[in-house]
Design an enzyme around this catalytic site. Structure first.
Site: not given
Ligand code: UDP
Length: 315
Positions: A35, A38, A78, A94, A108, A148, A162
């Site tokens: 996105n 950074t 991140s 998030k 999955k 963080y 998972y």
């Protein structure tokens, strides 16, 4: 047979872009997602237009859509420097939590193997030294680094869930301080800060008394460790980093020598919860991945310095 397909989130970032290079070199079809909060397209410019490279601008914390099959996912999206996650605390929380959940769901649905990027920050300001994977850490959840550290700790927990509940093929890497070309000059980390200051003729800013330690790993070594972990069958966390530990004061002296600028150091207050010592115990990586770092700081700092010199010259 078609090429293996891999999704790399944070693909336009420092580590993500080096991973894109590696998997293109390994003959994969690479789908990079970012996105750009950074990351930068400059980091993947050279890959644009390749038949087996795709780039999608997308925020994985909201929703992830990837058409077609996927064999592997690397979740490297991140903010990752203390300055960045102080500026973007909510996005940091998030992407480590909601973003990871979205990517586990995608893994999955596609029956893909997923490797998530965790961090030595899960050990907080560690009381055990060096840090091995069985140490649970010393984290302040409500301090400035909590956004963080806790996002990454949650990321590990949901990834393990998972794995155990859905039998998903998962991998967790704990990354220690890493450096190399394509780090951002203004990300606030110690290495770009010191090199930038030295080149601009400014004093090097040491936070605290400079006795805190870090252990710096060159990016190519890290990428090799990530590749080996992804291809292994080991679902538990693995430290990857260079155990060659130095104090920040020694590091400043090395940068001054490297840049030949005769700069001085100045002392600034130590940020809250700044870890006093950090050094990976890499016994597990040695045994399971047959991995250990190959680059000394002297070798790794050369191309890194050349990158920053060039970057500053073209500003
Ligand atoms: N640091 C410093 N001067 C700077 C930037 C950082 O002395 O201009 C110190 C910082 O306080 C920490 C170490 O260098 O002790 C590494 O900081 P960095 O932000 O690179 O990452 P961290 O390992 O703390 O996540």
């Amino acid at each position: 047979m078609g090429k293996k397909r891999i999704l790399i989130t944070g693909g336009a970032g420092f580590l993500g872009s080096h991973l894109c290079d590696r998997f293109i070199a390994e003959d994969f079809h690479v789908i990079a997602m970012d996105n750009l909060i950074t990351g930068s397209l400059d980091n993947i410019e050279h890959l644009m237009g390749l038949k087996h490279f795709e780039y999608h601008e997308s925020d994985v914390s909201k929703f992830v859509h990837v058409p077609g099959e996927l064999d592997y996912i690397l979740h490297f999206a991140s903010p990752a420097s203390p300055i960045d996650y102080l500026k973007m605390p909510i996005q940091t929380l998030k992407v480590g939590s909601l973003g990871t959940h979205n990517l586990l769901g995608l893994a999955k649905a596609k029956s893909a193997r997923i490797l998530v990027a965790s961090t030595s920050e899960v050990y907080g300001d560690p009381i055990v030294h060096p840090q091995n994977e069985d140490y649970w850490g010393n984290v302040n959840p409500v301090g400035p680094r909590g956004v963080y550290d806790e996002a990454k700790r949650f990321q590990e927990a949901i990834t393990m869930a998972y794995h155990t509940f859905h039998q998903l093929e998962t991998r967790i890497i704990r990354i220690f301080n890493t450096y190399g070309p394509r780090m951002r000059l203004d990300d606030g980390r110690v290495l770009p800060a010191f090199i930038g200051q030295a080149i601009r003729g400014e004093d090097l800013t040491i936070f605290g008394d400079g006795s805190q330690t870090r252990s710096f790993c060159y990016v190519d070594d890290l990428v090799e460790g990530i590749f080996r972990l992804l291809m292994s069958d080991y679902p538990y966390p693995v430290n990857v980093g260079n155990p060659d530990e130095i104090t920040i004061k020694q590091f400043a002296d090395e940068i001054i020598k490297l840049t030949g600028t005769n700069q001085k150091v100045v002392y600034k207050p130590l940020p809250q919860d700044d870890p006093k010592q950090r050094k990976p115990d890499i016994t597990r990586a040695r045994e399971i991945l047959k991995w250990e770092p190959k680059y000394s700081r002297e070798e790794g700092l050369k191309p890194t310095y050349a990158f920053f010199k060039n970057k500053i010259a073209n500003l």
